[in-house]
Scaffold this motif. Sequence first.
Motif, short mmCIF file in Angstrom:
data_model
loop_
_atom_site.label_atom_id
_atom_site.label_comp_id
_atom_site.label_asym_id
_atom_site.label_seq_id
_atom_site.Cartn_x
_atom_site.Cartn_y
_atom_site.Cartn_z
N LYS A 58 2.56 1.24 -2.95
CA LYS A 58 1.30 2.23 -4.54
C LYS A 58 1.31 4.21 -4.14
O LYS A 58 0.71 4.43 -4.96
CB LYS A 58 0.28 1.57 -4.53
N GLN A 59 1.50 4.36 -3.04
CA GLN A 59 1.07 5.57 -2.47
C GLN A 59 2.14 6.72 -2.76
O GLN A 59 1.96 7.20 -3.31
CB GLN A 59 0.57 6.02 -1.03
N ASP A 60 3.45 6.05 -2.90
CA ASP A 60 4.52 6.91 -3.34
C ASP A 60 4.17 6.62 -5.15
O ASP A 60 5.35 7.56 -5.02
CB ASP A 60 5.79 6.17 -2.33
N ARG A 116 0.63 -0.77 0.01
CA ARG A 116 -0.07 0.03 0.35
C ARG A 116 0.91 1.61 -0.11
O ARG A 116 0.69 2.04 -0.70
CB ARG A 116 -0.75 0.36 1.60
N ALA A 117 1.84 1.26 0.71
CA ALA A 117 2.88 2.40 1.05
C ALA A 117 3.43 2.76 -0.44
O ALA A 117 3.76 4.15 -0.31
CB ALA A 117 4.01 1.84 1.91
N GLU A 140 0.08 10.77 -11.07
CA GLU A 140 -0.54 11.99 -11.02
C GLU A 140 -1.15 12.49 -12.07
O GLU A 140 -0.53 12.03 -13.23
CB GLU A 140 1.06 12.95 -11.06
N ARG A 194 2.37 6.57 -7.10
CA ARG A 194 0.96 6.79 -8.26
C ARG A 194 1.11 8.04 -8.86
O ARG A 194 1.29 8.96 -8.74
CB ARG A 194 0.37 7.34 -6.95
#
Length: 200
Positions: A36-38, A33-34, A42, A40
Amino acid sequence: MENNTGDQRKKNLEKYFDPKGPYAVLRVSQMKRAWKQDNRRELNWWENTYLPMLFSGIILTSKHFFRNLNIHILHLFGLAKKERGSVTYQYPEQKRPLASRLRTRHRLMKREDGSPRCVACMMCETVCPARCIEITAAEHPDPNIEKYPAEFVLDLGKCVYCGFCVEVCPEDAIRMDTSILDIAEYSRESMIYNKKRLME
Protein backbone atom coordinates in the motif's frame (compact mmCIF):
# COMPACT_ATOMS: atom_id res chain seq x y z
CA MET A 1 33.33 -16.28 13.95
CA GLU A 2 31.52 -13.50 12.09
CA ASN A 3 30.29 -15.97 9.45
CA ASN A 4 28.89 -18.23 12.18
CA THR A 5 27.05 -15.25 13.71
CA GLY A 6 25.65 -14.31 10.29
CA ASP A 7 24.41 -17.86 9.66
CA GLN A 8 22.81 -17.96 13.08
CA ARG A 9 21.09 -14.60 12.46
CA LYS A 10 19.84 -15.81 9.06
CA LYS A 11 18.47 -18.97 10.67
CA ASN A 12 16.66 -16.89 13.31
CA LEU A 13 15.12 -14.68 10.63
CA GLU A 14 13.90 -17.60 8.51
CA LYS A 15 11.04 -18.30 10.94
CA TYR A 16 9.46 -14.99 9.97
CA PHE A 17 9.36 -15.97 6.28
CA ASP A 18 8.06 -19.52 6.73
CA PRO A 19 4.56 -19.55 5.08
CA LYS A 20 3.36 -22.23 7.53
CA GLY A 21 5.06 -20.83 10.61
CA PRO A 22 3.48 -18.94 13.53
CA TYR A 23 4.53 -15.58 12.07
CA ALA A 24 2.90 -16.10 8.65
CA VAL A 25 -0.10 -13.84 9.38
CA LEU A 26 2.18 -11.09 10.68
CA ARG A 27 4.36 -11.35 7.57
CA VAL A 28 1.33 -11.14 5.25
CA SER A 29 0.05 -8.01 7.01
CA GLN A 30 3.51 -6.43 6.75
CA MET A 31 3.65 -7.22 3.04
CA LYS A 32 0.19 -5.69 2.49
CA ARG A 33 1.20 -2.54 4.34
CA ALA A 34 4.41 -2.24 2.32
CA TRP A 35 2.48 -2.75 -0.95
CA LYS A 36 0.00 0.00 0.00
CA GLN A 37 2.83 2.41 0.80
CA ASP A 38 4.61 1.67 -2.48
CA ASN A 39 1.47 1.86 -4.64
CA ARG A 40 -0.29 4.79 -2.98
CA ARG A 41 -1.54 7.33 -5.52
CA GLU A 42 0.03 10.76 -5.30
CA LEU A 43 -2.40 13.57 -4.50
CA ASN A 44 -2.70 16.29 -7.12
CA TRP A 45 -2.50 20.02 -6.32
CA TRP A 46 -6.29 20.39 -5.80
CA GLU A 47 -6.44 17.42 -3.43
CA ASN A 48 -3.41 18.68 -1.49
CA THR A 49 -5.34 21.83 -0.57
CA TYR A 50 -7.89 19.58 1.26
CA LEU A 51 -10.66 21.82 -0.08
CA PRO A 52 -12.60 18.93 -1.74
CA MET A 53 -12.88 17.12 1.61
CA LEU A 54 -13.75 20.36 3.40
CA PHE A 55 -16.58 21.12 0.95
CA SER A 56 -17.91 17.55 1.04
CA GLY A 57 -18.04 17.71 4.85
CA ILE A 58 -19.88 21.05 4.80
CA ILE A 59 -22.35 19.73 2.19
CA LEU A 60 -23.06 16.57 4.23
CA THR A 61 -23.56 18.53 7.48
CA SER A 62 -25.79 21.10 5.75
CA LYS A 63 -27.88 18.36 4.17
CA HIS A 64 -28.63 16.81 7.56
CA PHE A 65 -29.26 20.20 9.16
CA PHE A 66 -31.73 21.48 6.56
CA ARG A 67 -33.50 18.12 6.26
CA ASN A 68 -34.19 18.07 10.02
CA LEU A 69 -35.11 21.75 10.04
CA ASN A 70 -37.68 21.25 7.26
CA ILE A 71 -39.16 18.16 8.94
CA HIS A 72 -39.61 20.00 12.26
CA ILE A 73 -41.18 23.01 10.52
CA LEU A 74 -43.63 20.69 8.73
CA HIS A 75 -44.47 19.03 12.07
CA LEU A 76 -45.44 22.45 13.47
CA PHE A 77 -48.08 22.75 10.73
CA GLY A 78 -49.30 19.18 11.21
CA LEU A 79 -47.69 17.85 8.01
CA ALA A 80 -45.32 14.94 7.34
CA LYS A 81 -46.13 13.25 10.65
CA LYS A 82 -44.65 9.95 9.42
CA GLU A 83 -41.27 11.56 8.72
CA ARG A 84 -39.07 11.57 11.80
CA GLY A 85 -36.37 14.18 12.29
CA SER A 86 -33.47 14.13 14.69
CA VAL A 87 -34.42 15.07 18.24
CA THR A 88 -32.25 16.91 20.77
CA TYR A 89 -32.97 16.14 24.41
CA GLN A 90 -32.57 19.21 26.64
CA TYR A 91 -30.54 17.39 29.30
CA PRO A 92 -30.68 17.55 32.33
CA GLU A 93 -34.20 19.04 32.38
CA GLN A 94 -35.43 16.51 29.80
CA LYS A 95 -34.16 12.98 30.37
CA ARG A 96 -33.56 10.65 27.47
CA PRO A 97 -35.68 7.47 27.57
CA LEU A 98 -33.48 4.55 28.60
CA ALA A 99 -33.62 0.96 27.41
CA SER A 100 -35.00 -1.50 29.97
CA ARG A 101 -31.86 -3.65 29.83
CA LEU A 102 -29.41 -0.75 30.27
CA ARG A 103 -26.89 -1.28 33.07
CA THR A 104 -26.99 1.70 35.42
CA ARG A 105 -25.90 2.26 39.03
CA HIS A 106 -26.04 -0.76 41.35
CA ARG A 107 -28.47 -1.37 44.19
CA LEU A 108 -28.79 -4.04 46.87
CA MET A 109 -32.18 -5.72 47.24
CA LYS A 110 -33.82 -5.84 50.68
CA ARG A 111 -35.70 -8.51 52.59
CA GLU A 112 -39.05 -7.83 54.29
CA ASP A 113 -37.24 -6.89 57.53
CA GLY A 114 -35.08 -4.30 55.71
CA SER A 115 -31.84 -6.29 55.80
CA PRO A 116 -29.96 -6.97 52.55
CA ARG A 117 -30.94 -10.07 50.58
CA CYS A 118 -27.24 -10.87 50.09
CA VAL A 119 -25.97 -14.07 51.77
CA ALA A 120 -22.25 -13.15 51.42
CA CYS A 121 -21.49 -16.07 49.13
CA MET A 122 -18.64 -13.99 47.59
CA MET A 123 -19.60 -14.96 44.04
CA CYS A 124 -19.91 -11.35 42.85
CA GLU A 125 -16.59 -10.45 44.45
CA THR A 126 -14.94 -13.48 42.82
CA VAL A 127 -16.32 -12.92 39.30
CA CYS A 128 -15.72 -9.15 39.20
CA PRO A 129 -13.00 -8.45 36.59
CA ALA A 130 -12.26 -4.97 38.03
CA ARG A 131 -12.01 -6.22 41.65
CA CYS A 132 -14.24 -3.37 42.80
CA ILE A 133 -16.44 -5.36 45.23
CA GLU A 134 -15.31 -6.18 48.78
CA ILE A 135 -17.54 -8.21 51.10
CA THR A 136 -16.97 -9.02 54.76
CA ALA A 137 -19.17 -11.94 55.82
CA ALA A 138 -20.70 -12.43 59.28
CA GLU A 139 -23.05 -14.93 60.93
CA HIS A 140 -26.72 -13.91 60.70
CA PRO A 141 -28.73 -13.88 63.96
CA ASP A 142 -31.59 -15.67 62.19
CA PRO A 143 -30.78 -19.44 62.12
CA ASN A 144 -32.61 -19.82 58.78
CA ILE A 145 -30.09 -17.51 57.09
CA GLU A 146 -26.51 -18.73 57.13
CA LYS A 147 -24.55 -15.50 56.53
CA TYR A 148 -25.02 -11.84 55.75
CA PRO A 149 -22.63 -9.10 54.59
CA ALA A 150 -21.34 -7.15 57.58
CA GLU A 151 -19.64 -4.88 55.04
CA PHE A 152 -20.47 -4.58 51.34
CA VAL A 153 -18.24 -2.04 49.58
CA LEU A 154 -18.48 -1.25 45.88
CA ASP A 155 -16.01 1.15 44.24
CA LEU A 156 -17.78 2.75 41.26
CA GLY A 157 -14.52 4.43 40.26
CA LYS A 158 -13.16 1.00 39.30
CA CYS A 159 -16.39 -0.61 38.07
CA VAL A 160 -16.59 -1.40 34.33
CA TYR A 161 -20.39 -2.02 34.37
CA CYS A 162 -20.03 -5.50 32.88
CA GLY A 163 -23.02 -6.86 34.84
CA PHE A 164 -21.26 -10.10 35.85
CA CYS A 165 -22.15 -9.52 39.52
CA VAL A 166 -25.85 -9.36 38.63
CA GLU A 167 -25.74 -12.48 36.47
CA VAL A 168 -23.83 -14.64 38.95
CA CYS A 169 -25.79 -13.73 42.10
CA PRO A 170 -27.86 -16.77 43.23
CA GLU A 171 -30.12 -14.66 45.50
CA ASP A 172 -30.85 -11.82 43.03
CA ALA A 173 -29.40 -9.54 45.72
CA ILE A 174 -27.66 -7.03 43.44
CA ARG A 175 -29.21 -5.29 40.44
CA MET A 176 -28.21 -2.58 37.97
CA ASP A 177 -31.67 -1.18 37.19
CA THR A 178 -31.74 2.11 39.11
CA SER A 179 -31.70 4.22 35.88
CA ILE A 180 -29.18 6.50 37.61
CA LEU A 181 -26.51 7.55 35.12
CA ASP A 182 -25.09 10.67 36.75
CA ILE A 183 -22.64 9.22 39.26
CA ALA A 184 -19.95 11.90 38.95
CA GLU A 185 -18.35 12.95 42.23
CA TYR A 186 -15.73 15.46 43.35
CA SER A 187 -13.45 12.89 45.00
CA ARG A 188 -12.53 9.24 44.58
CA GLU A 189 -13.58 8.46 48.15
CA SER A 190 -17.17 9.51 47.43
CA MET A 191 -17.29 7.00 44.53
CA ILE A 192 -16.98 4.19 47.11
CA TYR A 193 -20.48 2.98 48.05
CA ASN A 194 -21.09 1.11 51.29
CA LYS A 195 -24.00 -1.19 52.11
CA LYS A 196 -26.22 1.63 53.36
CA ARG A 197 -25.76 3.74 50.21
CA LEU A 198 -26.40 0.77 47.94
CA MET A 199 -29.69 -0.03 49.73
CA GLU A 200 -31.09 3.51 49.46
